[in-house]
Scaffold this motif. Structure first.
Motif, short mmCIF file in Angstrom:
data_model
loop_
_atom_site.label_atom_id
_atom_site.label_comp_id
_atom_site.label_asym_id
_atom_site.label_seq_id
_atom_site.Cartn_x
_atom_site.Cartn_y
_atom_site.Cartn_z
N UNK A 1 39.57 43.87 48.94
CA UNK A 1 39.85 42.53 49.49
C UNK A 1 38.53 41.80 49.72
N UNK B 1 36.71 40.77 46.48
CA UNK B 1 37.35 39.61 45.84
C UNK B 1 36.96 38.33 46.59
N UNK B 2 36.97 38.42 47.91
CA UNK B 2 36.58 37.26 48.72
C UNK B 2 35.12 36.89 48.44
N UNK C 1 38.92 29.23 46.37
CA UNK C 1 39.69 29.90 47.41
C UNK C 1 39.87 31.39 47.10
N UNK C 2 39.84 32.22 48.13
CA UNK C 2 40.01 33.66 47.95
C UNK C 2 41.29 33.99 47.20
N UNK C 3 42.35 33.28 47.53
CA UNK C 3 43.64 33.59 46.91
C UNK C 3 43.61 33.29 45.41
N UNK C 4 42.81 32.29 45.01
CA UNK C 4 42.75 31.95 43.59
C UNK C 4 42.07 33.08 42.82
N UNK D 1 42.10 36.18 43.87
CA UNK D 1 43.04 37.30 43.97
C UNK D 1 44.16 37.17 42.94
N UNK D 2 44.56 35.93 42.65
CA UNK D 2 45.60 35.73 41.63
C UNK D 2 45.14 36.30 40.29
N UNK E 1 44.74 40.25 40.43
CA UNK E 1 45.97 41.04 40.44
C UNK E 1 46.80 40.84 39.18
N UNK E 2 46.42 39.84 38.38
CA UNK E 2 47.19 39.56 37.18
C UNK E 2 46.88 40.57 36.07
#
Lengths: 157, 752
Positions: A43, A46-47, A56-59, A61-62, A65-66
């Motif tokens: 985590x 990735x951040x 953004x961290x979530x971008x 992470x997308x 994880x893909x």
């Protein structure tokens, strides 16, 4: 979190894209950071990549994880990527995966106790002509049989 | 775009070339099912539900992503279209749990509605359904992601409207999950809108969970009054209680979004601290009494202290500006009728000789059109979320925005941040004015002669002069600046010279209403700070909470608590402090419980009716003030409803308070200055009692931010407290000043 060496490598990729589009380098950046951290993305890493690329961290992470080749759990020294798509499946991949699991005493997605080998089920690796097949690290092994698998796996150190 | 004609279901329809088909069908009232399309969000065309048949195109097309061209013939209802829509519906329901009986969305669910029309009675899918583990994303939004159909509206809302991408889709294919990345979950000040945009029950309101079905409630239009926007909302009520607030549509005000504080503040209405019955203090003991007893007691107390002996000048009237314009109008009318000119709503201003006078002359819709904005002293995202949203839209369409702030806040769009200590702002602006005047060859006033513009001034002046439609926004951080009046006047001067509009955001909620009805002292009256220094004998207070509302909280409490001072408190909440200094407590209706109006930043008088009756004995304050006036036998208080009050003041010209003070730049303070801001979820009494907001990440913020150098000067380190607030050492704060953002009471503020 990201070493200077990794930053240098990431910068090389950032340069390939127009200014302000540094987030386009996210796939390479994740790959570089993963390679430096026991072949695994956490985590935090990735951040860190997201922060470095100002996204953004979530971008990040997308993306992370893909794709199958980013690992989110500890992996072995050698990663066996076993294809289970249609050609391999028709040629008995499922049975061979079961054989491999029994032999190593792990399920797909897990790593052997000695940390040497992990097994993953993956989608088509584009080697249908040699189905059933798997990939160990960067090398393809085709026309697999149970015996052949035993030989290959026993040879891993 | 050229005007064209297209044919939809045999009907000729006018359109513009390039418009998307779904925009046209929506306009024409032709129903096309959809989940991922939202008029305010980008098109993702991911749900495939809006498939229609277009003649000459072999495959059905998604109407949300199909631009129209002249002569196009579209069938939304023919066999091919219907069959495609039904097929998509079947796919969408494969992984949906169909747990409508226990789902909060049931009854207002887009999926449920469309499934009734397009779904099959029997599922052909006999395999196992996907299940997504529950995740906690904060106290405001409840997630049940097994119900998610991956429309990505919430993801797009986050990145496109809230300006912070917090939700995202991780994993792939069957494993795709919509979730936040960060452990603290969703922290946006607009997060609740994700509940509204979610077409299924994946994201629902946590405080409202398992409360009621949507059809059990009555939904009425109202106005949320926590900031200058006055967002339009629907208040949904059941058996006399507000159960939920959802956003209303008004392009001129809040478009279709509302901030979280507007959405969740209603929780405070049922807080146990509500004042429910009239009470009088007899020999130090509180006694619950009937209204007539309490009002007689109040009249007697006021008569004994100030009225009977012609001492109306010893009476003070103070009101919170979160009250309605009608309440403020009646209160000033009552006070002025009995000869009292001591009234004020500017409770949080340190020095009213330095009060800010600046007009707001740009409407919210026009704010989107500016090409340059200069923000001075505001963290707009938290203080005025919807105004910030408009500015963000301006920035995204190319506006250049600069913020002059004590701290580099978490802005949700790109801007040039200039760190300034409070005592530098006036000088920087004076520099800007000097450059502007010199450029225009206008003679310099005396006070600018000694100014030598800094590089910041040069930059700011350049941007303002180059802009075609600039705006300058003055925020709340400036109200207690030692040079506040000069800053406001410099801004007005600069705006005049460069042709900029101005927005005065230094005031709260209904302060424009208070100004309109002249709820400030005239020349013989005393302002709030003067009242506390004078020997007052009585006070009439309207929803005032001294420990939060006053800048000089300590002297306020001291003045109110004096033995011989008679205090009548009209309050919606009770607490120990209010009980300590008051002699009469009159329970008043809170937001959504009274009719009235607010004047918002557009200068629109927005009226609303009471959504519910106030609990127990609480009454709308305008009624209480009317009865008080009647008991005092004052003429002109024969109102039967609040609309009659509105009619009386709405056509009065708004009172101008532009007392021109001379710009004085000589007073340069070198002391470490503190800017104190309430946490955005503690800025008024109702918010402070709304539990879920207080528990949220933003509601928990309580810090005194300063840089390492300032901390050294103050001999503080991490873990210490400054004015009772935990110290946060960060280099994002300008040197030699402190920015406090606190969810605590403020009787410490007078120390600064």
């Amino acid at each position: 979190m990201i070493s200077d060496n990794a930053k240098k490598q990431i910068d090389h990729w950032i340069e390939k894209y127009p200014q302000g589009k540094q987030s386009s380098a996210v796939m390479e950046a994740l790959k570089i950071v993963q390679a430096e951290n026991d072949n695994q993305l956490t985590h935090d890493s990735i951040q860190a990549v997201a922060d470095y690329l100002n996204m953004p961290g979530i971008a990040a992470a997308e993306v992370a994880t893909f794709y199958e080749n980013y690992n989110h759990k500890p992996v072995g020294k050698h990663i066996i990527r076993f294809c289970h798509n249609i050609s391999c499946m028709l040629n008995g991949a499922d049975d061979l995966i079961a054989h491999l699991e029994t032999k190593l005493g792990v399920k797909t997605g897990e790593v052997t106790k000695d940390g040497l080998i992990s097994v993953k089920k993956v989608e088509c690796l584009g080697a249908c002509v040699g189905a059933p097949m798997f990939q160990i690290n960067d090398k393809y092994y085709e026309n697999l049989t149970a015996d052949k698998i035993d030989d290959i796996v026993d040879g891993l150190q | 775009m050229a005007d064209i004609k297209i044919e939809i279901d045999g009907q000729i329809v006018n359109a513009k070339a390039g418009e998307t088909l779904i925009a046209i069908t929506d306009r024409e009232g032709i129903s096309v099912p959809r989940f991922c399309y939202h008029k305010k969000l980008s098109t993702s065309a991911s749900c495939r539900m809006c498939l229609v048949d277009i003649e000459g195109v072999p495959k059905p097309q998604t109407s949300c992503s199909t631009p129209v061209s002249d002569g196009m013939k579209i069938h939304t209802q023919n066999e091919k279209a219907k069959a495609s829509q039904k097929a998509v519906m079947e796919f969408l329901l494969i992984n949906h749990p169909l747990d409508c009986p226990i789902c909060d969305q049931g009854g207002e669910c887009e999926l449920q509605d469309v499934a009734v029309e397009y779904g099959s009675d029997v599922s052909r899918f006999s395999e196992g359904k996907r299940v997504v583990a529950a995740s906690d994303i904060g106290p405001l939004i409840q997630t049940d992601m097994t119900r998610c159909i991956h429309c990505t509206r919430c993801v797009r809302f986050g990145s496109e409207i809230a300006g912070m991408m917090e939700m995202g889709g991780t994993g792939r294919g069957e494993d795709l999950k919509i979730e936040p990345f960060l452990a603290e979950g969703i922290t946006s000040e607009l997060s609740g809108n994700m509940i509204d945009v979610c077409p299924v029950g994946a994201l629902t309101s946590k405080p409202f969970r398992y409360e009621l079905r949507s059809w059990q409630m009555v939904s009425n239009e109202s106005i949320a009054r926590h900031d200058l926007t006055g967002s339009n909302v629907y208040a949904q009520t059941y058996k006399g209680q507000v159960k939920r607030i959802v956003s209303g549509d008004n392009e001129a005000v809040n478009e279709t979004w509302i901030s979280d504080r507007d959405r969740f503040s209603y929780e405070g209405l049922t807080h146990e601290n509500r004042l429910l019955t009239p009470q009088i203090k007899v020999e130090g003991q509180w006694k619950e009494v009937e209204w007539n007893v309490a009002l007689d007691f109040a009249i007697k107390g006021l008569s004994n202290t100030v009225l009977n002996n012609r001492k109306a000048h010893k009476l003070g009237g103070l009101a919170s500006s979160t009250t309605t314009t009608e309440e403020l109008y009646l209160m000033q009318k009552l006070l002025r009728e009995i000869g009292c000119e001591n009234l004020d709503h500017r409770l949080n201003v340190n020095n009213l000789d330095e009060a800010i006078h600046l007009e707001s002359n740009l409407k919210l819709q026009a704010l989107e059109q500016v090409d340059h904005a200069l923000i001075i002293g505001a963290n707009l995202r938290l203080e005025q979320p919807m105004i910030n949203h408009r500015l963000r839209k301006a920035q995204l369409s190319g506006a250049n925005i600069t913020a002059l702030n004590v701290k580099e806040f978490d802005y949700n769009y790109a801007l040039n941040h200039v760190s300034v200590a409070p005592n530098e702002i006036a000088t920087i602006l004076a520099g800007v004015l000097k450059i502007v005047l010199e450029k225009k060859s206008i003679e310099l006033p005396e006070y600018l002669s000694a100014i030598s513009p800094s590089s910041s001034s040069v930059e700011l002046a350049k941007d303002l002069l180059n802009a075609e439609r600039p705006v300058i926004l003055l925020g709340e951080h400036i109200i207690n600046n030692k040079q506040a009046a000069s800053i406001a006047q410099l801004i007005a001067e600069i705006a005049k010279q460069v042709g900029a509009n101005t927005l005065n955001l230094s005031i709260s909620a209904n302060a424009l209403g208070a100004q309109h009805v002249n709820f400030v002292p005239n020349s013989v009256g005393m302002n709030v700070n003067e009242m506390f220094k004078a020997e007052m004998r009585a006070f009439l207070l309207l929803d005032v909470y001294p420990e939060y509302d006053f800048h000089h909280a300590n002297s306020a409490i001291e003045a109110l608590s004096k033995e011989d001072v008679f205090v009548v408190s009209l309050n919606s909440f009770n607490n120990d402090l209010v009980a300590q200094y008051s002699d009469v407590l009159l329970p008043m209706a809170a937001m959504y419980e009274t009719s009235g109006s607010q004047i918002n930043i557009n200068h629109d008088i927005q009226s609303f009716t009471a959504m519910v009756k106030a609990p127990d004995e609480a009454k709308p304050a305008w009624k209480v003030l009317k009865v008080l006036a009647d008991l005092l036998e004052l003429p002109g208080f024969h109102y039967e409803n609040s609309t009659q009050i509105l009619e009386e003041f709405e056509h009065q010209p708004a009172h101008e308070h532009s007392q021109e003070t001379a710009i004085d730049l000589s007073q340069q303070s070198t002391a470490i200055e503190t800017v104190w801001m309430h946490n955005c979820y503690h800025s008024d009494a109702l918010l402070r009692h709304a539990k879920s907001l207080s528990m949220s990440t933003l509601g928990q913020v309580n810090s005194a931010s300063m840089n390492a150098n300032t901390a050294k000067e103050l001999a503080l380190s991490d873990g210490d407290e400054y004015l009772g607030v935990p110290v946060d050492i960060t280099e994002t704060v300008a040197d030699l000043c402190v920015f406090v953002n606190s969810n605590q009471a403020t009787n410490i503020r007078s120390m600064s």
